[in-house]
Design a protein around this motif. Sequence first.
Motif, PDB file in Angstrom:
ATOM      1  N   LYS A 212      49.859 146.795 120.835  1.00  7.72           N
ATOM      2  CA  LYS A 212      51.118 146.611 120.132  1.00  7.72           C
ATOM      3  C   LYS A 212      52.238 147.441 120.751  1.00  7.72           C
ATOM      4  O   LYS A 212      53.383 146.991 120.853  1.00  7.72           O
ATOM      5  CB  LYS A 212      50.949 146.974 118.658  1.00  7.72           C
ATOM      6  CG  LYS A 212      50.129 145.968 117.864  1.00  7.72           C
ATOM      7  CD  LYS A 212      50.047 146.363 116.398  1.00  7.72           C
ATOM      8  CE  LYS A 212      49.250 145.339 115.602  1.00  7.72           C
ATOM      9  NZ  LYS A 212      49.151 145.719 114.173  1.00  7.72           N
ATOM     10  N   GLU A 213      51.902 148.664 121.193  1.00  8.10           N
ATOM     11  CA  GLU A 213      52.900 149.523 121.819  1.00  8.10           C
ATOM     12  C   GLU A 213      53.367 148.934 123.145  1.00  8.10           C
ATOM     13  O   GLU A 213      54.565 148.959 123.479  1.00  8.10           O
ATOM     14  CB  GLU A 213      52.322 150.922 122.034  1.00  8.10           C
ATOM     15  CG  GLU A 213      53.268 151.905 122.715  1.00  8.10           C
ATOM     16  CD  GLU A 213      54.523 152.179 121.906  1.00  8.10           C
ATOM     17  OE1 GLU A 213      55.514 152.651 122.509  1.00  8.10           O
ATOM     18  OE2 GLU A 213      54.535 151.925 120.689  1.00  8.10           O
ATOM     19  N   GLU A 215      53.337 145.741 123.942  1.00  8.88           N
ATOM     20  CA  GLU A 215      54.169 144.581 123.615  1.00  8.88           C
ATOM     21  C   GLU A 215      55.567 145.020 123.194  1.00  8.88           C
ATOM     22  O   GLU A 215      56.565 144.384 123.551  1.00  8.88           O
ATOM     23  CB  GLU A 215      53.507 143.770 122.504  1.00  8.88           C
ATOM     24  CG  GLU A 215      52.227 143.068 122.938  1.00  8.88           C
ATOM     25  CD  GLU A 215      51.547 142.346 121.789  1.00  8.88           C
ATOM     26  OE1 GLU A 215      51.990 142.523 120.633  1.00  8.88           O
ATOM     27  OE2 GLU A 215      50.573 141.612 122.036  1.00  8.88           O
ATOM     28  N   ARG A 216      55.637 146.118 122.425  1.00  6.91           N
ATOM     29  CA  ARG A 216      56.940 146.616 121.993  1.00  6.91           C
ATOM     30  C   ARG A 216      57.783 147.062 123.187  1.00  6.91           C
ATOM     31  O   ARG A 216      58.984 146.755 123.268  1.00  6.91           O
ATOM     32  CB  ARG A 216      56.755 147.796 121.030  1.00  6.91           C
ATOM     33  CG  ARG A 216      58.059 148.283 120.404  1.00  6.91           C
ATOM     34  CD  ARG A 216      57.873 149.628 119.746  1.00  6.91           C
ATOM     35  NE  ARG A 216      57.582 150.660 120.722  1.00  6.91           N
ATOM     36  CZ  ARG A 216      58.521 151.219 121.493  1.00  6.91           C
ATOM     37  NH1 ARG A 216      59.791 150.849 121.420  1.00  6.91           N
ATOM     38  NH2 ARG A 216      58.175 152.157 122.359  1.00  6.91           N
ATOM     39  N   GLN A 217      57.157 147.793 124.118  1.00  2.00           N
ATOM     40  CA  GLN A 217      57.884 148.261 125.294  1.00  2.00           C
ATOM     41  C   GLN A 217      58.349 147.094 126.166  1.00  2.00           C
ATOM     42  O   GLN A 217      59.454 147.105 126.728  1.00  2.00           O
ATOM     43  CB  GLN A 217      56.991 149.198 126.108  1.00  2.00           C
ATOM     44  CG  GLN A 217      56.714 150.524 125.413  1.00  2.00           C
ATOM     45  CD  GLN A 217      55.803 151.420 126.212  1.00  2.00           C
ATOM     46  OE1 GLN A 217      55.321 151.044 127.278  1.00  2.00           O
ATOM     47  NE2 GLN A 217      55.546 152.616 125.697  1.00  2.00           N
ATOM     48  N   ASP A 220      61.266 145.513 124.494  1.00  6.80           N
ATOM     49  CA  ASP A 220      62.424 146.400 124.620  1.00  6.80           C
ATOM     50  C   ASP A 220      63.023 146.296 126.019  1.00  6.80           C
ATOM     51  O   ASP A 220      64.250 146.229 126.189  1.00  6.80           O
ATOM     52  CB  ASP A 220      61.991 147.835 124.318  1.00  6.80           C
ATOM     53  CG  ASP A 220      63.184 148.790 124.268  1.00  6.80           C
ATOM     54  OD1 ASP A 220      64.175 148.442 123.607  1.00  6.80           O
ATOM     55  OD2 ASP A 220      63.109 149.874 124.882  1.00  6.80           O
TER      56      ASP A 220
END
Length: 276
Positions: A212-213, A215-217, A220
Motif C-alpha cells: 500500500k505504501e 502504491e501511495r508513493q 504521489d
Amino acid sequence: MANNQMELNFPKGGVFTVFIIIAVIILFSKSTVTIGPGEGGVVFERFGDGINTEKTYGEGFQIVAPWNEMIVRKVRQQSVSDEMNVLSVNGLEVKVSGTVWYEPEFSKLGLLIKTKGEDYENELLDPAVNAAARSVVGRYTPEQLYSSKRDVIEQEILDEVQKLLEDQYLVVKRVLVEDVKLPPTIRTAIETKLKQEQESLEYEFRLAKAKKEAERQKIDAEGKATANKILSASLTEKILQEKGIEATLELAKSNNSKVVVIGSGKDGMPIILGNQ
C-alpha cells in the motif's frame, strides 16, 4: 417424725394440665416451619398421597399438620461445577471443566420432588449435563476446543441440556466452559501451530502495508509528474521573462545586497551581481 415429712399437695387435675401443656408445645413445634430466603417448601402428607403437588409454600412462617412433614429446598438460582472426561471428534480424550446455573420451577417443586426425588441434582441435572457435554464436544477437534470455539460450545451445551430437561421442572439458565485440558503433547503442538499462524498473519500484514505504501508513493509521484507537465506547458517565454524581471526587482530592494545591472543576459534578462 410425721412433722419432719414434707407433703406435696398438687391441685386436683394438675398433672393432667401439665401433660396437656407439654403436648401442646410439642405439637406446636412440629406444626410450624420457617422457610428461609430463596427457599420453597412442599408438604409430605403421611396419611395421604405423599407429596402434595398442588401447592408450593414460600418464604416465612408456615403451619402444617403435626403428622405431615415440610420438605424445604432452595428455589433461587444455584450453580454446580463439574469436571468430566470426553472424546473429541477424532477420538482424543480431553478433560472439560465447567459450571452450570440452574433453578427449579417454583410452582412445580412438588412435581419435581415427587418424580425425581429430593436429590434431583444428581438424579436429573448431572446426567443431562454430562450427556450434553459429550454430545457437543464430540463434534469438535481438540484445536477448536482449545481456541476459538469456546463460546459456541457453551451455547450448544446449553441448548442440549435445555432440550433434555424440557418438561422436567428444572430450568438451566447458563453454561460456562471454564477449562479444556489436553494431553501435553497435543497442547504443545496446537500452541506451536497457533504461534506460526499468528506470525504468518503478521508477515502478511507487513507485506500488505508495504504494498500500500508503494502504491501511495507511485500515485504521489505520478501526480507530481502530471502537475509539472501541466505547469511546463503553461510557461511561455514571455511569462518567464516577466517572472525573471519581478525576481530581479525584489533582489534589488534587499538591504543586504548591492545590485549592479550590467548589460543584458540571455533572452534579454539582466545580469545581477551582488555581495553581502
